[in-house]
Design a protein around this motif. Structure first.
Motif, PDB file in Angstrom:
ATOM      1  N   HIS A 101      77.132   3.355   2.978  1.00  0.00           N
ATOM      2  CA  HIS A 101      75.894   3.446   3.747  1.00  0.00           C
ATOM      3  C   HIS A 101      76.244   3.188   5.211  1.00  0.00           C
ATOM      4  CE1 HIS A 101      76.402  -0.898   3.283  1.00  0.00           C
ATOM      5  NE2 HIS A 101      75.571  -1.070   4.304  1.00  0.00           N
ATOM      6  N   ASP A 102      75.416   3.719   6.103  1.00  0.00           N
ATOM      7  CA  ASP A 102      75.653   3.554   7.544  1.00  0.00           C
ATOM      8  C   ASP A 102      77.110   3.896   7.868  1.00  0.00           C
ATOM      9  OD1 ASP A 102      72.993   2.788   7.862  1.00  0.00           O
ATOM     10  OD2 ASP A 102      73.459   0.671   7.517  1.00  0.00           O
ATOM     11  N   ASP A 103      77.872   2.955   8.417  1.00  0.00           N
ATOM     12  CA  ASP A 103      79.263   3.244   8.786  1.00  0.00           C
ATOM     13  C   ASP A 103      80.265   2.909   7.674  1.00  0.00           C
ATOM     14  OD1 ASP A 103      78.534   4.118  11.346  1.00  0.00           O
ATOM     15  OD2 ASP A 103      78.574   2.076  12.143  1.00  0.00           O
ATOM     16  N   ALA A 104      79.776   2.413   6.563  1.00  0.00           N
ATOM     17  CA  ALA A 104      80.669   2.080   5.439  1.00  0.00           C
ATOM     18  C   ALA A 104      80.905   3.333   4.610  1.00  0.00           C
ATOM     19  CB  ALA A 104      80.042   0.987   4.583  1.00  0.00           C
ATOM     20  N   ASN A 105      82.166   3.733   4.502  1.00  0.00           N
ATOM     21  CA  ASN A 105      82.504   4.963   3.793  1.00  0.00           C
ATOM     22  C   ASN A 105      83.641   4.722   2.813  1.00  0.00           C
ATOM     23  OD1 ASN A 105      84.996   5.157   5.335  1.00  0.00           O
ATOM     24  ND2 ASN A 105      83.744   5.904   7.042  1.00  0.00           N
ATOM     25  N   SER A 106      84.172   5.801   2.257  1.00  0.00           N
ATOM     26  CA  SER A 106      85.177   5.664   1.202  1.00  0.00           C
ATOM     27  C   SER A 106      86.455   4.995   1.672  1.00  0.00           C
ATOM     28  CB  SER A 106      85.503   7.040   0.605  1.00  0.00           C
ATOM     29  OG  SER A 106      86.160   7.865   1.553  1.00  0.00           O
ATOM     30  N   SER A 107      86.718   5.049   2.979  1.00  0.00           N
ATOM     31  CA  SER A 107      87.963   4.485   3.507  1.00  0.00           C
ATOM     32  C   SER A 107      87.847   3.031   3.935  1.00  0.00           C
ATOM     33  CB  SER A 107      88.453   5.320   4.698  1.00  0.00           C
ATOM     34  OG  SER A 107      88.732   6.647   4.301  1.00  0.00           O
ATOM     35  N   ASN A 108      86.634   2.598   4.330  1.00  0.00           N
ATOM     36  CA  ASN A 108      86.526   1.267   4.942  1.00  0.00           C
ATOM     37  C   ASN A 108      85.510   0.348   4.273  1.00  0.00           C
ATOM     38  OD1 ASN A 108      84.021   2.202   5.706  1.00  0.00           O
ATOM     39  ND2 ASN A 108      84.422   2.207   7.901  1.00  0.00           N
ATOM     40  N   TRP A 109      84.880   0.790   3.177  1.00  0.00           N
ATOM     41  CA  TRP A 109      83.751   0.037   2.628  1.00  0.00           C
ATOM     42  C   TRP A 109      84.132  -1.393   2.230  1.00  0.00           C
ATOM     43  CZ3 TRP A 109      83.305  -2.077  -2.254  1.00  0.00           C
ATOM     44  CH2 TRP A 109      84.285  -1.700  -3.193  1.00  0.00           C
ATOM     45  N   ALA A 110      85.357  -1.582   1.755  1.00  0.00           N
ATOM     46  CA  ALA A 110      85.749  -2.911   1.279  1.00  0.00           C
ATOM     47  C   ALA A 110      85.925  -3.903   2.429  1.00  0.00           C
ATOM     48  CB  ALA A 110      87.039  -2.813   0.461  1.00  0.00           C
ATOM     49  N   LYS A 111      85.971  -3.395   3.650  1.00  0.00           N
ATOM     50  CA  LYS A 111      86.118  -4.275   4.816  1.00  0.00           C
ATOM     51  C   LYS A 111      84.855  -4.274   5.678  1.00  0.00           C
ATOM     52  CE  LYS A 111      91.123  -3.651   4.862  1.00  0.00           C
ATOM     53  NZ  LYS A 111      91.340  -4.920   4.138  1.00  0.00           N
ATOM     54  N   ALA A 112      83.814  -3.576   5.235  1.00  0.00           N
ATOM     55  CA  ALA A 112      82.586  -3.502   6.029  1.00  0.00           C
ATOM     56  C   ALA A 112      81.864  -4.838   6.043  1.00  0.00           C
ATOM     57  CB  ALA A 112      81.680  -2.409   5.466  1.00  0.00           C
ATOM     58  N   GLU A 113      81.377  -5.217   7.208  1.00  0.00           N
ATOM     59  CA  GLU A 113      80.672  -6.485   7.362  1.00  0.00           C
ATOM     60  C   GLU A 113      79.389  -6.481   6.516  1.00  0.00           C
ATOM     61  OE1 GLU A 113      78.832  -9.301  10.948  1.00  0.00           O
ATOM     62  OE2 GLU A 113      79.918  -7.436  11.421  1.00  0.00           O
ATOM     63  N   GLY A 114      79.164  -7.576   5.821  1.00  0.00           N
ATOM     64  CA  GLY A 114      77.936  -7.727   5.057  1.00  0.00           C
ATOM     65  C   GLY A 114      77.883  -6.964   3.745  1.00  0.00           C
ATOM     66  N   MET A 115      79.022  -6.487   3.260  1.00  0.00           N
ATOM     67  CA  MET A 115      79.009  -5.657   2.046  1.00  0.00           C
ATOM     68  C   MET A 115      78.502  -6.440   0.835  1.00  0.00           C
ATOM     69  SD  MET A 115      79.305  -2.796   0.544  1.00  0.00           S
ATOM     70  CE  MET A 115      79.967  -1.789   1.899  1.00  0.00           C
ATOM     71  N   LYS A 116      78.931  -7.667   0.651  1.00  0.00           N
ATOM     72  CA  LYS A 116      78.449  -8.443  -0.500  1.00  0.00           C
ATOM     73  C   LYS A 116      76.933  -8.597  -0.462  1.00  0.00           C
ATOM     74  CE  LYS A 116      81.234 -12.032  -0.134  1.00  0.00           C
ATOM     75  NZ  LYS A 116      81.879 -13.342  -0.434  1.00  0.00           N
ATOM     76  N   THR A 117      76.402  -8.892   0.712  1.00  0.00           N
ATOM     77  CA  THR A 117      74.957  -9.068   0.843  1.00  0.00           C
ATOM     78  C   THR A 117      74.224  -7.765   0.550  1.00  0.00           C
ATOM     79  OG1 THR A 117      75.277 -10.799   2.489  1.00  0.00           O
ATOM     80  CG2 THR A 117      73.119  -9.733   2.425  1.00  0.00           C
ATOM     81  N   TYR A 118      74.772  -6.657   1.057  1.00  0.00           N
ATOM     82  CA  TYR A 118      74.161  -5.346   0.809  1.00  0.00           C
ATOM     83  C   TYR A 118      74.119  -5.035  -0.683  1.00  0.00           C
ATOM     84  CZ  TYR A 118      73.638  -0.303   0.454  1.00  0.00           C
ATOM     85  OH  TYR A 118      73.218   0.964   0.086  1.00  0.00           O
TER      86      TYR A 118
END
Length: 297
Positions: A101-118
């Motif tokens: 979602h937003d800027d989180a994609n297949s390459s960077n999602w595991a390092k995206a800020e707030g992923m656990k909360t999302y």
């Protein structure tokens, strides 16, 4: 958008042309043209934002109806696509949560800020039956804290992770928690058949969807590939078909994709074909799947 109805009798003709005998060693006749009567559970559907205008929700269900697809496992970028389709046709959609979602994609999602909360917020709000499909392009063990949290979320809800990766990330996830439930997307995609068999044997609870593998399985139309035939017969209780509608051209070709799967299923004994077409999904997702769902929402 206009949708042309193709008579199911016409769809059966290509299958009749390719039938000969059942899988080697099975001792059973193939299901043949009767495969057209089986409901399909499509275990790898995406309803991504570029499809929303070209293929509104009602047209997706019409496509499923036309092809005897009774139900499907849907994840989307963003998750709003999955929820739109599920809200329109809750009788036909098993939703799963894709992290992108937003800027989180297949390459960077595991390092995206707030992923656990999302992820936790979406799981609490909607009845997702899985987490994924997500990619692990290159294994980075520094992502372990996030993946441990994702595994915990999945286990709390007794759902599967739907993982697009090679064999090693699957082994790594299992090393974090042997009991985590996983659907291996595309049965490894580029993993050779022998590697697929080895991983499925190594982890007796590992499931796989065969999206994008249909031409490998059917040896580009020449008949069941012997190595894939072994996978199918050995792990018939753990495989599901899929279409992988990741771009609009896959929706454009949905008829052909589902028919290509029916073509190789037609070469299997009825019991095996039924398991892979829909019965395994019935067990995994605790649903009843039948042709009676066609034409419903």
């Amino acid at each position: 958008m206009a949708i042309v109805t193709i008579p199911r009798a016409a769809l059966a003709l290509p299958i009749l042309l390719f039938l000969s005998c059942g899988p080697a060693g099975s001792g059973e006749a193939p299901i043949g043209a009767a495969v057209q009567d089986l409901p399909i559970f499509d275990a790898h559907i995406h309803y991504k934002e570029p499809a929303w205008e070209a293929y509104p929700v009602e047209s997706i269900i019409e496509l499923m109806d036309r092809n005897g697809v009774a139900m499907g496992l849907v994840s989307s970028t963003p998750d709003a696509g999955t929820i739109m389709l599920w809200e329109y046709a809750p009788n036909r959609v098993v939703p799963e949560l894709r992290p992108y979602h937003d800027d989180a994609n297949s390459s960077n999602w595991a390092k995206a800020e707030g992923m656990k909360t999302y992820l936790r917020g979406r799981l609490e709000r909607y009845p997702h039956q899985g987490i994924g499909e997500f990619h692990i392009h290159q294994l980075d063990t520094s992502d372990e804290p996030l993946f441990r949290a994702v595994i915990e979320m999945a286990k709390e809800r007794d759902v599967h992770l739907h993982v697009h990766s090679g064999p090693e990330p699957i082994r790594w996830l299992k090393s974090l928690d042997r009991d985590v439930k996983i659907i291996w997307a595309h049965a490894g995609l580029s993993t050779p058949a022998e590697g697929v068999h080895a991983l499925m044997k190594e982890f007796p609870d590992l499931l796989a969807d065969t999206s994008l593998r249909e031409w490998d399985i059917d040896a580009d139309g020449r008949g069941l590939d012997p190595d894939w035939e072994r996978i199918i017969l050995d792990f018939q209780d753990r495989l599901m078909v899929g279409s992988y509608t990741w771009v609009n051209s896959q929706w454009d070709n949905y008829d052909a994709i589902i028919e290509s799967n029916r073509k190789w299923l037609a070469k299997l004994p009825r019991e095996v074909a039924e398991k892979i077409a829909y019965r395994n999904a019935e067990r995994v997702f605790r649903r009843t799947i039948s042709m009676d769902q066609i034409g419903t929402r």
